[in-house]
Write a protein that holds these residues in place. Structure first.
Motif, PDB file in Angstrom:
ATOM      1  N   THR A  63       0.843  -1.199   0.000  1.00  0.00           N
ATOM      2  CA  THR A  63       0.000   0.000   0.000  1.00  0.00           C
ATOM      3  C   THR A  63       0.875   1.244   0.000  1.00  0.00           C
ATOM      4  OG1 THR A  63      -0.089   0.153   2.422  1.00  0.00           O
ATOM      5  CG2 THR A  63      -1.798  -1.187   1.335  1.00  0.00           C
ATOM      6  N   PHE A  64       0.283   2.361  -0.405  1.00  0.00           N
ATOM      7  CA  PHE A  64       0.993   3.633  -0.360  1.00  0.00           C
ATOM      8  C   PHE A  64       1.295   4.038   1.082  1.00  0.00           C
ATOM      9  CE2 PHE A  64       0.023   5.833  -4.680  1.00  0.00           C
ATOM     10  CZ  PHE A  64       0.514   4.714  -5.336  1.00  0.00           C
ATOM     11  N   ASP A  65       0.433   3.645   2.012  1.00  0.00           N
ATOM     12  CA  ASP A  65       0.682   3.954   3.420  1.00  0.00           C
ATOM     13  C   ASP A  65       2.002   3.333   3.883  1.00  0.00           C
ATOM     14  OD1 ASP A  65      -1.537   5.539   4.284  1.00  0.00           O
ATOM     15  OD2 ASP A  65      -2.802   3.772   4.110  1.00  0.00           O
ATOM     16  N   ARG A  66       2.220   2.080   3.510  1.00  0.00           N
ATOM     17  CA  ARG A  66       3.457   1.400   3.902  1.00  0.00           C
ATOM     18  C   ARG A  66       4.678   2.083   3.283  1.00  0.00           C
ATOM     19  NH1 ARG A  66       3.233  -4.032   5.828  1.00  0.00           N
ATOM     20  NH2 ARG A  66       1.105  -4.770   6.145  1.00  0.00           N
ATOM     21  N   VAL A  67       4.551   2.455   2.013  1.00  0.00           N
ATOM     22  CA  VAL A  67       5.665   3.116   1.333  1.00  0.00           C
ATOM     23  C   VAL A  67       5.963   4.467   1.985  1.00  0.00           C
ATOM     24  CG1 VAL A  67       6.476   4.091  -0.848  1.00  0.00           C
ATOM     25  CG2 VAL A  67       5.175   1.959  -0.848  1.00  0.00           C
ATOM     26  N   ALA A  68       4.913   5.222   2.291  1.00  0.00           N
ATOM     27  CA  ALA A  68       5.093   6.539   2.904  1.00  0.00           C
ATOM     28  C   ALA A  68       5.796   6.427   4.254  1.00  0.00           C
ATOM     29  CB  ALA A  68       3.738   7.226   3.060  1.00  0.00           C
ATOM     30  N   ARG A  69       5.378   5.449   5.058  1.00  0.00           N
ATOM     31  CA  ARG A  69       6.023   5.270   6.365  1.00  0.00           C
ATOM     32  C   ARG A  69       7.485   4.857   6.195  1.00  0.00           C
ATOM     33  NH1 ARG A  69       1.035   2.810   7.747  1.00  0.00           N
ATOM     34  NH2 ARG A  69       1.943   0.733   7.475  1.00  0.00           N
ATOM     35  N   HIS A  70       7.736   3.975   5.245  1.00  0.00           N
ATOM     36  CA  HIS A  70       9.101   3.487   5.035  1.00  0.00           C
ATOM     37  C   HIS A  70      10.018   4.600   4.528  1.00  0.00           C
ATOM     38  CE1 HIS A  70      11.866   0.062   4.576  1.00  0.00           C
ATOM     39  NE2 HIS A  70      12.363   0.731   3.543  1.00  0.00           N
ATOM     40  N   ALA A  71       9.489   5.464   3.663  1.00  0.00           N
ATOM     41  CA  ALA A  71      10.293   6.544   3.080  1.00  0.00           C
ATOM     42  C   ALA A  71      10.282   7.811   3.930  1.00  0.00           C
ATOM     43  CB  ALA A  71       9.781   6.868   1.680  1.00  0.00           C
ATOM     44  N   HIS A  72       9.446   7.822   4.982  1.00  0.00           N
ATOM     45  CA  HIS A  72       9.310   9.000   5.857  1.00  0.00           C
ATOM     46  C   HIS A  72       8.856  10.224   5.062  1.00  0.00           C
ATOM     47  CE1 HIS A  72      11.241   6.650   8.996  1.00  0.00           C
ATOM     48  NE2 HIS A  72      12.266   6.420   8.189  1.00  0.00           N
ATOM     49  N   ILE A  73       7.832  10.015   4.259  1.00  0.00           N
ATOM     50  CA  ILE A  73       7.235  11.108   3.492  1.00  0.00           C
ATOM     51  C   ILE A  73       5.722  10.998   3.612  1.00  0.00           C
ATOM     52  CG2 ILE A  73       9.140  11.287   1.841  1.00  0.00           C
ATOM     53  CD1 ILE A  73       7.504   9.643  -0.110  1.00  0.00           C
TER      54      ILE A  73
END
Length: 239
Positions: A63-73
């Motif tokens: 999910t985009f949520d997981r990517v956002a948390r991982h990238a800190h954005i």
């Protein structure tokens, strides 16, 4: 007579205090649009984070949520560049193909033609058997089937890209006088099909062994270029 102490409310705000030179302190500059370099860096950061999330959690829970948390954005930052999951994964496949192509292309410097092809074969087999290679296969399958890729198939695109690179190597070697090949296109297809065939066979047998890949690659190179010498000018082995 003792004067009462000033209360805190009597003190002027710190921001109202004059500067030592009699001029007000300049306001902090406002952040404008990111530069081209910053935008490219952020784009790469999103793709790298997406790949790491996929390796860690798999495609089904991506999910985009997981990517956002991982990238800190912020998630909005991702949506400003990718309309949805398919668009992001399409960009990710192109990004991964380019990285794989560049890594393998770097192996050809300061080596003979036979050594170059042998080493490329080994590294390609290692990559295909790696978690990165297996994830790449999964993404291509998903885009071609579940997402209904509108571009004619990503597996065909990856195959075409590989054939073009191999054909280019043959053509450059031919220009240098190292080999003679009547049909570089078909020679490139033959080379690639043999490599992929070995990968499938090794996969069906379970696991992989680099030393085994190296032995196979050396034999395959000898077999392949022996055929090239027979159909080209005699006595012209790859150097």
């Amino acid at each position: 007579m003792t004067l009462p102490p000033h209360s805190s409310t009597d003190q002027p705000p710190a921001t109202d205090a004059p500067a030592t030179d009699g001029m007000a302190s300049p306001a902090a500059p406002r952040r404008g649009r990111p530069s081209v370099a910053e935008a490219e860096q952020l784009y790469g950061k999103i793709l790298d984070a997406s790949w790491e999330v996929l390796l860690d959690s798999g495609l089904d829970t991506f999910t985009f949520d997981r990517v956002a948390r991982h990238a800190h954005i912020g998630k909005a930052t991702i949506y400003s560049r990718f309309a949805g999951k398919r668009e992001l994964l399409e960009a990710l496949v192109h990004h991964a193909v380019a990285k794989r192509r560049d890594a393998i292309a770097a192996l050809q410097s300061d080596r003979s033609l036979a050594e170059t092809f042998s080493l490329r074969a080994v590294e390609t087999l290692e990559l295909l058997h790696s978690p990165d290679g297996k994830l790449m296969e999964r993404l291509i399958d998903w885009l071609d089937t579940e997402a209904g890729s509108p571009q004619g198939g990503y597996r065909a695109m990856v195959y075409r890209n590989a054939v073009d690179k191999i054909r280019s190597l043959f053509e450059m070697a031919q220009q240098r006088g190292e080999i003679v090949i009547d049909d570089c296109e078909n020679a490139a297809r033959f080379w690639l099909e043999g490599l992929l065939g070995h990968y499938k066979m090794a996969s069906s047998e379970g696991g992989h062994d680099r030393a085994q890949h190296m032995r196979w690659a050396d034999r395959y190179v000898s077999f392949f270029f022996a055929g090239v010498r027979q159909q080209g000018s005699p006595g012209a082995p790859p150097r």
